[in-house]
Design a protein around this motif. Sequence first.
Motif, short mmCIF file in Angstrom:
data_model
loop_
_atom_site.label_atom_id
_atom_site.label_comp_id
_atom_site.label_asym_id
_atom_site.label_seq_id
_atom_site.Cartn_x
_atom_site.Cartn_y
_atom_site.Cartn_z
N GLU A 70 0.83 -1.21 0.00
CA GLU A 70 0.00 0.00 0.00
C GLU A 70 0.86 1.26 0.00
O GLU A 70 0.56 2.24 -0.68
CB GLU A 70 -0.93 0.02 1.21
CG GLU A 70 -1.86 1.21 1.24
CD GLU A 70 -2.79 1.21 2.43
OE1 GLU A 70 -3.45 2.24 2.66
OE2 GLU A 70 -2.85 0.19 3.15
N GLU A 71 1.91 1.23 0.79
CA GLU A 71 2.84 2.36 0.88
C GLU A 71 4.19 1.78 1.25
O GLU A 71 4.27 0.81 2.02
CB GLU A 71 2.34 3.35 1.94
CG GLU A 71 2.86 4.78 1.74
CD GLU A 71 4.19 4.98 2.43
OE1 GLU A 71 4.98 5.81 1.93
OE2 GLU A 71 4.46 4.34 3.46
N ILE A 72 5.27 2.31 0.72
CA ILE A 72 6.56 1.63 0.80
C ILE A 72 7.05 1.45 2.24
O ILE A 72 7.88 0.58 2.51
CB ILE A 72 7.61 2.35 -0.07
CG1 ILE A 72 8.77 1.40 -0.37
CG2 ILE A 72 8.06 3.66 0.58
CD1 ILE A 72 9.61 1.77 -1.55
N THR A 73 6.52 2.24 3.17
CA THR A 73 6.86 2.06 4.58
C THR A 73 6.50 0.67 5.06
O THR A 73 7.10 0.15 6.01
CB THR A 73 6.15 3.12 5.43
OG1 THR A 73 6.53 4.43 4.95
CG2 THR A 73 6.53 3.01 6.89
N ARG B 52 5.78 8.54 -10.05
CA ARG B 52 4.69 9.51 -10.07
C ARG B 52 3.36 8.82 -10.39
O ARG B 52 2.32 9.16 -9.81
CB ARG B 52 4.99 10.56 -11.14
CG ARG B 52 4.98 11.98 -10.58
CD ARG B 52 5.09 12.98 -11.71
NE ARG B 52 6.18 13.88 -11.45
CZ ARG B 52 6.97 14.36 -12.39
NH1 ARG B 52 6.82 14.00 -13.64
NH2 ARG B 52 7.92 15.20 -12.07
N ALA B 53 3.40 7.87 -11.30
CA ALA B 53 2.18 7.14 -11.66
C ALA B 53 1.67 6.29 -10.49
O ALA B 53 0.49 5.94 -10.46
CB ALA B 53 2.43 6.26 -12.88
N HIS B 54 2.56 5.96 -9.55
CA HIS B 54 2.19 5.18 -8.37
C HIS B 54 2.40 6.02 -7.11
O HIS B 54 2.79 5.50 -6.06
CB HIS B 54 3.03 3.90 -8.29
CG HIS B 54 2.83 2.97 -9.44
ND1 HIS B 54 3.42 3.16 -10.68
CD2 HIS B 54 2.08 1.84 -9.56
CE1 HIS B 54 3.06 2.19 -11.50
NE2 HIS B 54 2.24 1.38 -10.85
N ALA B 55 2.10 7.31 -7.20
CA ALA B 55 2.45 8.25 -6.14
C ALA B 55 1.85 7.86 -4.79
O ALA B 55 2.47 8.09 -3.74
CB ALA B 55 1.99 9.65 -6.53
N ARG B 56 0.66 7.28 -4.78
CA ARG B 56 0.01 6.91 -3.52
C ARG B 56 0.86 5.92 -2.73
O ARG B 56 0.80 5.89 -1.50
CB ARG B 56 -1.36 6.29 -3.83
CG ARG B 56 -2.14 5.78 -2.63
CD ARG B 56 -2.71 6.91 -1.82
NE ARG B 56 -3.62 6.42 -0.78
CZ ARG B 56 -4.09 7.17 0.21
NH1 ARG B 56 -3.75 8.45 0.29
NH2 ARG B 56 -4.91 6.66 1.11
N GLN B 57 1.69 5.14 -3.41
CA GLN B 57 2.52 4.15 -2.73
C GLN B 57 3.81 4.74 -2.16
O GLN B 57 4.58 4.03 -1.53
CB GLN B 57 2.84 3.00 -3.69
CG GLN B 57 1.60 2.17 -4.05
CD GLN B 57 1.89 1.11 -5.10
OE1 GLN B 57 1.88 1.41 -6.29
NE2 GLN B 57 2.16 -0.10 -4.66
N PHE B 58 4.00 6.04 -2.37
CA PHE B 58 5.22 6.69 -1.89
C PHE B 58 4.94 8.00 -1.17
O PHE B 58 5.84 8.82 -1.01
CB PHE B 58 6.16 6.97 -3.08
CG PHE B 58 6.48 5.76 -3.91
CD1 PHE B 58 7.37 4.80 -3.45
CD2 PHE B 58 5.87 5.56 -5.15
CE1 PHE B 58 7.66 3.67 -4.21
CE2 PHE B 58 6.15 4.43 -5.91
CZ PHE B 58 7.05 3.48 -5.44
N ASP B 59 3.71 8.21 -0.69
CA ASP B 59 3.33 9.55 -0.22
C ASP B 59 3.21 9.68 1.30
O ASP B 59 2.74 10.70 1.81
CB ASP B 59 2.01 9.98 -0.86
CG ASP B 59 0.80 9.18 -0.39
OD1 ASP B 59 0.98 8.22 0.40
OD2 ASP B 59 -0.33 9.51 -0.80
N ASP B 60 3.63 8.66 2.05
CA ASP B 60 3.59 8.72 3.52
C ASP B 60 2.17 8.79 4.08
O ASP B 60 1.98 9.22 5.22
CB ASP B 60 4.39 9.92 4.05
CG ASP B 60 5.81 9.55 4.44
OD1 ASP B 60 6.16 8.36 4.41
OD2 ASP B 60 6.59 10.46 4.80
N HIS B 61 1.17 8.33 3.33
CA HIS B 61 -0.19 8.44 3.88
C HIS B 61 -0.38 7.54 5.10
O HIS B 61 -1.17 7.86 5.99
CB HIS B 61 -1.25 8.16 2.81
CG HIS B 61 -1.31 6.74 2.33
ND1 HIS B 61 -0.54 6.28 1.28
CD2 HIS B 61 -2.06 5.68 2.74
CE1 HIS B 61 -0.83 5.00 1.07
NE2 HIS B 61 -1.73 4.61 1.94
#
Length: 303
Positions: free
Chosen positions: A71-74, A224-233
């Motif tokens: 979901e997010e790289i974290t 950028r195309a997968h920005a949600r997976q790198f945005d710290d949400h």
Amino acid sequence: MPVTAPMQRPRSVGEMMQRVAFMITPEGMGRALAFQPRPDDVFIAPFPKSGTTWLQQIVHTLRTRGDMAFEEITQVIPWLELAHDMGIDVEAGQPARPRAFKTHLGWDQVPKGARYIVSVRDPRDVLVSQFHFWNGWFYEAGTVSIDDLAMGLFLNPNVPFNYWPHLQSWWPQRERPDVLMLCYESMLADPEAAIRRIAAFIGVPLDDALLRLTLEHASVDFMRAHARQFDDHLVREARDHVCGLPPSETGGHKVRSGKAGGHEAVLSDAVRAALDEAWQREIAGPLGLPDYAALRRVLEGAG
């Protein structure tokens, strides 16, 4: 932290710093400092806004041959200092070997016994990236200028965690066999060379197909195309309330231009002069590097 309702974002650097202090708890930091790594673990350890997320994506792509099922790289490369406060078990299994962790700790604090990748970036561009990253997240969008941030945070000698001591701590370790220090601008200029060095350093055999895949997955367009997976949400969801921040889908964006030199169009003469003065005081004297260009030459020569 006593929080009034409704929660509001800070409108000054001073208030922002008060809120940021609640991001990582003393218990969370204590657990991070006490972590016992394995010899093949990899710590991705740049100063913030110096290529951390980019390195996470490169390492994760190399070790998994392109896994994007997170979901997010974290989730797959935990942030060591924040893991406990996010409910992440750093001893839990990771998708592939080697295990990898994000950290912003200096050499003096980072747990020893692993391998360490540190990218270094022009401090003027780091400042610009920080400004955009915090804007709309830890301060109300448009209420803090880049000059405010520069003088109140980046160049504030009373802020213990800053660019200068981080670089001072890591630079003398750059020739250690367990440390790989890279120049952000050199990575941009020749990403293939950077990927080859990283793959060799973390012990991942690199064939032509994996190289092409990693070049694609670590490109600005792909991220950028997968920005949600790198945005710290996930970080925002876990820590915003504790920091007295209202929920938001803005702020924390990590994939912007993917270029160097963005500072040229936005920094005032006063901030440029202050940054130059800080470099001479904190880096030129202690480390013998008269300017950032000299640092880049040293790192490129070491490659």
